[in-house]
Design a protein around this motif. Structure first.
Motif, PDB file in Angstrom:
ATOM      1  N   THR A 111       0.853  -1.184   0.000  1.00 19.39           N
ATOM      2  CA  THR A 111       0.000   0.000   0.000  1.00 19.39           C
ATOM      3  C   THR A 111       0.890   1.235   0.000  1.00 19.39           C
ATOM      4  N   SER A 112       0.597   2.139  -0.926  1.00 19.56           N
ATOM      5  CA  SER A 112       1.350   3.392  -1.018  1.00 19.56           C
ATOM      6  C   SER A 112       0.386   4.501  -1.425  1.00 19.56           C
ATOM      7  N   ASN A 113       0.882   5.737  -1.407  1.00 19.30           N
ATOM      8  CA  ASN A 113      -0.006   6.852  -1.761  1.00 19.30           C
ATOM      9  C   ASN A 113      -0.093   7.087  -3.265  1.00 19.30           C
TER      10      ASN A 113
ATOM     11  N   VAL B 190      -1.761   7.197   3.361  1.00 19.86           N
ATOM     12  CA  VAL B 190      -0.423   6.711   3.704  1.00 19.86           C
ATOM     13  C   VAL B 190       0.571   7.875   3.736  1.00 19.86           C
TER      14      VAL B 190
ATOM     15  N   VAL C 287       3.488   0.447   2.948  1.00 19.38           N
ATOM     16  CA  VAL C 287       3.096  -0.538   3.947  1.00 19.38           C
ATOM     17  C   VAL C 287       3.032  -1.872   3.218  1.00 19.38           C
TER      18      VAL C 287
ATOM     19  N   ASP D 146       5.518  -1.579   8.223  1.00 22.53           N
ATOM     20  CA  ASP D 146       4.955  -0.249   8.007  1.00 22.53           C
ATOM     21  C   ASP D 146       6.064   0.793   7.956  1.00 22.53           C
TER      22      ASP D 146
ATOM     23  N   SER E  42       5.564   3.771   6.487  1.00 17.77           N
ATOM     24  CA  SER E  42       4.871   4.964   6.000  1.00 17.77           C
ATOM     25  C   SER E  42       5.155   6.168   6.884  1.00 17.77           C
TER      26      SER E  42
ATOM     27  N   LYS F 224       2.922   8.186   7.794  1.00 15.60           N
ATOM     28  CA  LYS F 224       1.803   8.188   8.738  1.00 15.60           C
ATOM     29  C   LYS F 224       2.170   7.398   9.998  1.00 15.60           C
TER      30      LYS F 224
END
Length: 183
Positions: A115-117, A150, A155, A164, A166, A168
């Motif tokens: 998972t990324s932005n 994120v 992640v 994780d 990130s 965040k």
């Protein structure tokens, strides 16, 4: 729906595939995944296939229409027919999940979710695959998710483990650290 039935059907179908056409296992896997996506997008069809007021003949006709489209192998077509006949069509997603687990175990594949932005660059994706392959000792299958929350970094979820990296997560850790210092 019925976890036990899904497991039994998924594992039995995997064994059948490995017995009947082991060289086409990846094609069958892709076909099942594609069908799972189609059925997930058509919940009304799955519901119709589980309706007791629809006769077995009508269900068979609907399945034959899918099969006659030419994009479904004989093996997968037979699975669909058996599920429709036995009132287990609602178990299809779980069957695919169990098939996938056996497939990954047999071929030593680790599925990870990154998972990324923003979408991953090819170079970053290759670095992640290389590193995770070292960590797991398996071939890596990557599923990408884009989540603007994120902020930055990535992640990685693998099974029940989360890596994780990130921004965040770092901000949350900093917030925790500051709040423990202040109180």
């Amino acid at each position: 729906m019925n976890d036990k039935a899904e497991k039994v059907y998924g594992e039995a179908f995997f064994e059948l595939c490995m017995e009947e056409c082991p060289d086409k296992a990846s094609d069958i896997f892709e076909e099942l995944s594609a069908l799972d996506g189609v059925f997930a997008d058509s919940p009304e069809f799955v519901k119709l296939m589980g309706t007791p007021t629809v006769s077995a003949e009508e269900k068979a006709e609907l399945i034959n229409e899918i099969i006659s489209g030419g994009n479904v192998s004989e093996l997968c077509g037979n699975l669909l027919c058996v599920l429709a006949e036995r009132g287990r069509f609602g178990c299809f997603a779980g069957i695919v999940k169990n098939f996938r687990a056996r497939y990954n175990e047999h071929f030593k594949i680790a599925e990870i979710t990154v998972t990324s932005n923003a979408p991953l660059s090819d170079m970053l994706k290759e670095r992640i695959i290389s590193k995770m392959s070292e960590v797991t000792g398996k071939k890596i299958s990557v599923r990408e998710k884009v989540d603007p929350s994120v902020i930055g970094g990535i992640v990685i979820d693998y099974g029940s483990t989360r890596y994780d990296g990130s921004v965040k997560a770092r901000l949350n850790a900093l917030r925790q650290e500051l709040s423990s210092v202040i109180t």
